[in-house]
Design a protein around this motif. Structure first.
Motif, PDB file in Angstrom:
ATOM      1  N   PHE A 173       0.471  -0.994   0.099  1.00  0.00           N
ATOM      2  CA  PHE A 173       0.006  -0.217  -0.028  1.00  0.00           C
ATOM      3  C   PHE A 173       1.087   1.070   0.101  1.00  0.00           C
ATOM      4  O   PHE A 173       0.466   1.882  -0.815  1.00  0.00           O
ATOM      5  CB  PHE A 173      -1.148  -0.094   0.908  1.00  0.00           C
TER       6      PHE A 173
ATOM      7  N   SER B 290      -2.913   8.102   5.381  1.00  0.00           N
ATOM      8  CA  SER B 290      -4.069   7.373   4.738  1.00  0.00           C
ATOM      9  C   SER B 290      -3.662   5.314   5.455  1.00  0.00           C
ATOM     10  O   SER B 290      -4.641   4.659   5.675  1.00  0.00           O
ATOM     11  CB  SER B 290      -3.639   6.487   3.361  1.00  0.00           C
TER      12      SER B 290
ATOM     13  N   GLU C  56      -5.708   5.115   8.088  1.00  0.00           N
ATOM     14  CA  GLU C  56      -7.305   5.233   7.825  1.00  0.00           C
ATOM     15  C   GLU C  56      -7.844   3.495   7.883  1.00  0.00           C
ATOM     16  O   GLU C  56      -8.553   2.724   8.483  1.00  0.00           O
ATOM     17  CB  GLU C  56      -7.778   6.496   6.792  1.00  0.00           C
ATOM     18  N   GLU C  57      -7.068   3.449   6.750  1.00  0.00           N
ATOM     19  CA  GLU C  57      -6.878   1.777   6.317  1.00  0.00           C
ATOM     20  C   GLU C  57      -7.009   0.781   6.950  1.00  0.00           C
ATOM     21  O   GLU C  57      -7.412  -0.382   7.301  1.00  0.00           O
ATOM     22  CB  GLU C  57      -6.149   2.064   4.555  1.00  0.00           C
ATOM     23  N   PHE C  58      -5.768   0.780   7.974  1.00  0.00           N
ATOM     24  CA  PHE C  58      -4.995   0.037   8.151  1.00  0.00           C
ATOM     25  C   PHE C  58      -4.798   0.070   9.638  1.00  0.00           C
ATOM     26  O   PHE C  58      -4.673  -1.541  10.753  1.00  0.00           O
ATOM     27  CB  PHE C  58      -3.823  -0.265   7.960  1.00  0.00           C
TER      28      PHE C  58
END
Length: 126
Positions: free
Chosen positions: A11, A28, A31-33
């Motif tokens: 990512f 990011s 937020e994503e992981f």
């Protein structure tokens, strides 16, 4: 600095290949992981930076592939095309002039000149 899972590394590498800044990537990833990482950790996954010179070859290959795909896709985005931008500026300038908004017209003409390769310069010719 804890080792990151491969999916997170992928990512990060792909985000950097798409020209995201390290700060954007940190946000990011959070937020994503739901992982807190540092900008330095992110920079170590960018093969174009000194911190990333020891990056494993598979990540360098992923970075290169992702960046190449991004460059191909840019040609399909209208605003990335100079002719499209100039046509839009032309329409806006004509509309501004019809409305007697000469200040806006002048700004749009200046922007169009810049778009054509810095044709608008404020210097004397010898």
């Amino acid at each position: 600095m804890a080792a990151l899972p491969p999916v997170v590394k992928a990512f990060i590498v792909q985000a950097l290949a798409c020209y995201d800044t390290p700060s954007q990537v940190v946000k990011s990833v959070q937020e994503e992981f739901s992982l807190n990482i540092t900008r330095q950790q992110v920079e170590s996954h960018d093969p174009t930076k000194a911190n990333g010179r020891k990056l494993a070859q598979k990540w360098v290959d992923l970075f290169t592939f992702t960046r190449a795909q991004l460059q191909k896709k840019l040609s399909t985005i209208p605003i990335a095309n100079k002719a499209y931008r100039l046509r839009s500026l032309d329409r806006m300038a004509a509309d501004a002039e019809c409305r007697s908004n000469y200040a806006m017209t002048a700004q749009l003409l200046e922007q169009a000149a810049r778009e054509c390769g810095d044709a608008y310069v404020n210097r004397k010719k010898n």
